[in-house]
Scaffold this active site. Structure first.
Site, PDB file in Angstrom:
ATOM      1  N   HIS A 206      54.384  55.673  53.677  1.00  0.00           N
ATOM      2  CA  HIS A 206      54.714  54.401  53.004  1.00  0.00           C
ATOM      3  C   HIS A 206      55.779  54.750  51.961  1.00  0.00           C
ATOM      4  CE1 HIS A 206      53.402  50.467  50.993  1.00  0.00           C
ATOM      5  NE2 HIS A 206      54.060  51.066  50.017  1.00  0.00           N
ATOM      6  N   CYS A 239      55.961  47.581  43.463  1.00  0.00           N
ATOM      7  CA  CYS A 239      54.687  47.392  42.777  1.00  0.00           C
ATOM      8  C   CYS A 239      54.977  46.983  41.337  1.00  0.00           C
ATOM      9  CB  CYS A 239      53.892  48.702  42.822  1.00  0.00           C
ATOM     10  SG  CYS A 239      52.386  48.622  41.866  1.00  0.00           S
ATOM     11  N   ASN A 248      60.187  48.550  49.805  1.00  0.00           N
ATOM     12  CA  ASN A 248      59.884  49.498  50.885  1.00  0.00           C
ATOM     13  C   ASN A 248      61.128  49.699  51.729  1.00  0.00           C
ATOM     14  OD1 ASN A 248      57.120  47.659  50.716  1.00  0.00           O
ATOM     15  ND2 ASN A 248      56.757  49.829  50.977  1.00  0.00           N
TER      16      ASN A 248
HETATM   17  P1  HMG Z   1      39.895  45.124  35.399  1.00  0.00           P
HETATM   18  O1  HMG Z   1      40.406  44.258  34.279  1.00  0.00           O
HETATM   19  O2  HMG Z   1      39.591  46.547  35.089  1.00  0.00           O
HETATM   20  O3  HMG Z   1      38.635  44.455  36.122  1.00  0.00           O
HETATM   21  O4  HMG Z   1      40.940  45.054  36.588  1.00  0.00           O
HETATM   22  P2  HMG Z   1      37.281  43.932  35.583  1.00  0.00           P
HETATM   23  O5  HMG Z   1      36.278  44.253  36.623  1.00  0.00           O
HETATM   24  O6  HMG Z   1      37.028  44.373  34.165  1.00  0.00           O
HETATM   25  O7  HMG Z   1      37.497  42.339  35.596  1.00  0.00           O
HETATM   26  C1  HMG Z   1      38.423  41.686  34.739  1.00  0.00           C
HETATM   27  C2  HMG Z   1      38.712  40.292  35.265  1.00  0.00           C
HETATM   28  O8  HMG Z   1      39.310  40.355  36.555  1.00  0.00           O
HETATM   29  C3  HMG Z   1      37.455  39.450  35.458  1.00  0.00           C
HETATM   30  O9  HMG Z   1      37.854  38.098  35.301  1.00  0.00           O
HETATM   31  C4  HMG Z   1      37.119  39.681  36.904  1.00  0.00           C
HETATM   32  O10 HMG Z   1      36.358  38.647  37.444  1.00  0.00           O
HETATM   33  C5  HMG Z   1      38.493  39.710  37.532  1.00  0.00           C
HETATM   34  P3  HMG Z   1      37.720  37.332  33.877  1.00  0.00           P
HETATM   35  O11 HMG Z   1      36.277  37.469  33.515  1.00  0.00           O
HETATM   36  O12 HMG Z   1      38.627  38.063  32.922  1.00  0.00           O
HETATM   37  O13 HMG Z   1      38.182  35.950  34.198  1.00  0.00           O
HETATM   38  N1  HMG Z   1      38.562  40.485  38.768  1.00  0.00           N
HETATM   39  C6  HMG Z   1      39.054  40.019  39.937  1.00  0.00           C
HETATM   40  N2  HMG Z   1      39.570  38.827  40.276  1.00  0.00           N
HETATM   41  C7  HMG Z   1      39.987  38.678  41.549  1.00  0.00           C
HETATM   42  N3  HMG Z   1      39.922  39.662  42.478  1.00  0.00           N
HETATM   43  C8  HMG Z   1      39.405  40.860  42.163  1.00  0.00           C
HETATM   44  C9  HMG Z   1      38.945  41.070  40.835  1.00  0.00           C
HETATM   45  N4  HMG Z   1      38.404  42.130  40.198  1.00  0.00           N
HETATM   46  C10 HMG Z   1      38.165  41.762  38.955  1.00  0.00           C
HETATM   47  N5  HMG Z   1      39.351  41.825  43.086  1.00  0.00           N
HETATM   48  C11 HMG Z   1      41.604  45.098  38.891  1.00  0.00           C
HETATM   49  C12 HMG Z   1      40.730  45.724  37.808  1.00  0.00           C
HETATM   50  C13 HMG Z   1      41.604  45.993  40.086  1.00  0.00           C
HETATM   51  C14 HMG Z   1      41.053  43.740  39.254  1.00  0.00           C
HETATM   52  C15 HMG Z   1      43.008  44.910  38.330  1.00  0.00           C
HETATM   53  O14 HMG Z   1      43.423  46.129  37.784  1.00  0.00           O
HETATM   54  C16 HMG Z   1      44.026  44.455  39.340  1.00  0.00           C
HETATM   55  O15 HMG Z   1      43.917  43.395  39.919  1.00  0.00           O
HETATM   56  N6  HMG Z   1      45.112  45.240  39.526  1.00  0.00           N
HETATM   57  C17 HMG Z   1      46.185  44.916  40.429  1.00  0.00           C
HETATM   58  C18 HMG Z   1      46.371  46.008  41.420  1.00  0.00           C
HETATM   59  C19 HMG Z   1      47.464  45.639  42.413  1.00  0.00           C
HETATM   60  O16 HMG Z   1      47.333  44.706  43.168  1.00  0.00           O
HETATM   61  N7  HMG Z   1      48.582  46.407  42.401  1.00  0.00           N
HETATM   62  C20 HMG Z   1      49.621  46.214  43.352  1.00  0.00           C
HETATM   63  C21 HMG Z   1      49.224  46.671  44.712  1.00  0.00           C
HETATM   64  S1  HMG Z   1      49.174  48.450  44.856  1.00  0.00           S
HETATM   65  C22 HMG Z   1      50.750  48.861  45.413  1.00  0.00           C
HETATM   66  O17 HMG Z   1      51.612  48.034  45.480  1.00  0.00           O
HETATM   67  C23 HMG Z   1      50.976  50.279  45.874  1.00  0.00           C
HETATM   68  C24 HMG Z   1      51.032  50.413  47.407  1.00  0.00           C
HETATM   69  O18 HMG Z   1      52.043  49.584  47.951  1.00  0.00           O
HETATM   70  C25 HMG Z   1      51.325  51.867  47.780  1.00  0.00           C
HETATM   71  C26 HMG Z   1      52.514  52.417  47.010  1.00  0.00           C
HETATM   72  O19 HMG Z   1      53.640  51.947  47.195  1.00  0.00           O
HETATM   73  O20 HMG Z   1      52.252  53.289  46.177  1.00  0.00           O
HETATM   74  C27 HMG Z   1      49.704  50.007  48.051  1.00  0.00           C
HETATM   75 MG    MG Z   2      54.115  50.058  48.028  1.00  0.00          MG
END
Ligand code: HMG
Ligand code: MG
Length: 300
Positions: A206, A239, A248
């Protein structure tokens, strides 16, 4: 070692659009998936079940999944970094879920708000539930050659996370160059680290294209026999927590290179270029794919 056939996972709807500042209509995302599957893509990463506060662009995850006209033989995958995400995702009947962490704590902390070790703990119930439900589980390791916050990343760090992913029950491992800073030998070393714990048939590359190295890195991994890669139509993506990184590698560019090498993909390049043109028009911006630009200029 060179494969005669390559399988591409299209990440445009997810990685491609997750970082867009302006809202993209769910209908456009759905249309993009439809065009991609019509072009022959058989693995499509549709969306993420993550916090809408962290990644607003993916807040329409369920709506997009519900709007798909699924085609037999296509695997639709979604990102689920924790149990809350998995429980929401499973209602949308994905064929595959993706748990994702990093080879560097500094990036993981920004992306997932936890350390790598904590992320693995969070994945445990997710992987267990998915495997029990018969849903395929892919894992992805970010920052395998470089981290925006920590700098260089050693292959041993990649091997360590790969080992933990394997122990969790992850079935396939993606090796990501999140920043697009990798060069062929470095990317090969990261891939070799992953191959200490996963079979050749269970790894993919990736590669983000920030420094224009993604095609070279793909070729370097092809030489190792790696036959699965992620890419994004029109070179979209990035990201939100990888500042300075661009999209990408463009699917059109990878397909053109592979077909030119006599490697099959099952993808129809002209239809793919049209899919890229469609989403670029929706975003109001030109494509980042060199191949798409060249082919569209030729058409005109
Ligand atoms: P957190 O703040 O540590 O989570 O975030 P928490 O458990 O303490 O919850 C905080 C709030 O988030 C709560 O809501 C939860 O209900 C909610 P509030 O009470 O404040 O209203 N929550 C959620 N809501 C919807 N869906 C969920 C969820 N989990 C908790 N699953 C968390 C932890 C993972 C949620 C946060 O850090 C997050 O969403 N991060 C985003 C990560 C992301 O999507 N990054 C981009 C994709 S990765 C990427 O692009 C790389 C890749 O392409 C490979 C590469 O290129 O390297 C894959
Ligand atoms: Mg990526």
């Amino acid at each position: 070692m060179m494969p005669f056939r390559v399988s591409l996972l299209e990440s445009g709807p997810r990685d491609g659009l997750q970082n867009e500042a302006l809202p993209v209509a769910a209908a456009s995302k759905i249309e993009l998936v439809h065009r991609l599957q019509a072009a022959g893509l058989r693995n499509i990463e549709v969306t993420s079940f993550v916090s809408p506060k962290w990644v607003p662009q993916m807040a329409d995850n369920a709506e997009v999944m519900a709007g798909l006209q699924r085609q037999a033989g296509v695997r639709y995958s979604v990102l689920t970094p924790n149990l809350k995400g998995y429980e929401a995702a499973v209602l949308s009947r994905p064929d595959e879920i993706v748990v994702f962490t990093a080879a560097s704590d500094a990036f993981c902390q920004r992306n997932l708000n936890c350390t790598v070790a904590e992320s693995i703990e969070r994945f445990e119930p997710v992987v267990q539930a998915a495997r029990t439900a018969g849903i395929h589980v892919r894992g992805v390791i970010s920052t395998t050659v470089g981290c925006p916050y920590q700098g260089e990343v050693a292959p041993s760090a990649v091997a360590d996370v790969a080992r933990r992913m394997k122990a969790l029950g992850v079935e396939h491992l993606g090796v990501a160059d999140t920043m697009g800073v990798g060069t062929p030998r470095k990317v090969q070393a990261a891939m070799e680290a992953a191959l200490q714990h996963f079979d050749l048939d269970a790894v993919s590359g990736h590669f983000h294209d920030t420094y224009g190295q993604a095609l070279s890195n793909t070729l370097a991994c092809l030489e190792m026999g790696v036959w699965q890669y992620d890419s994004s139509v029109a070179g979209l993506g990035g990201c939100p927590y990888a500042k300075g990184a661009t999209g990408n590698v463009a699917t059109e560019d990878v397909v053109f290179m592979l077909h030119g090498m006599g490697i099959e993909t099952g993808i129809e390049l002209d239809a793919l270029v049209d899919a890229g043109d469609f989403i670029c028009a929706a975003l109001g911006r030109p494509t980042s794919s060199r191949v798409a630009k060249a082919l569209m200029a030729k058409r005109a």
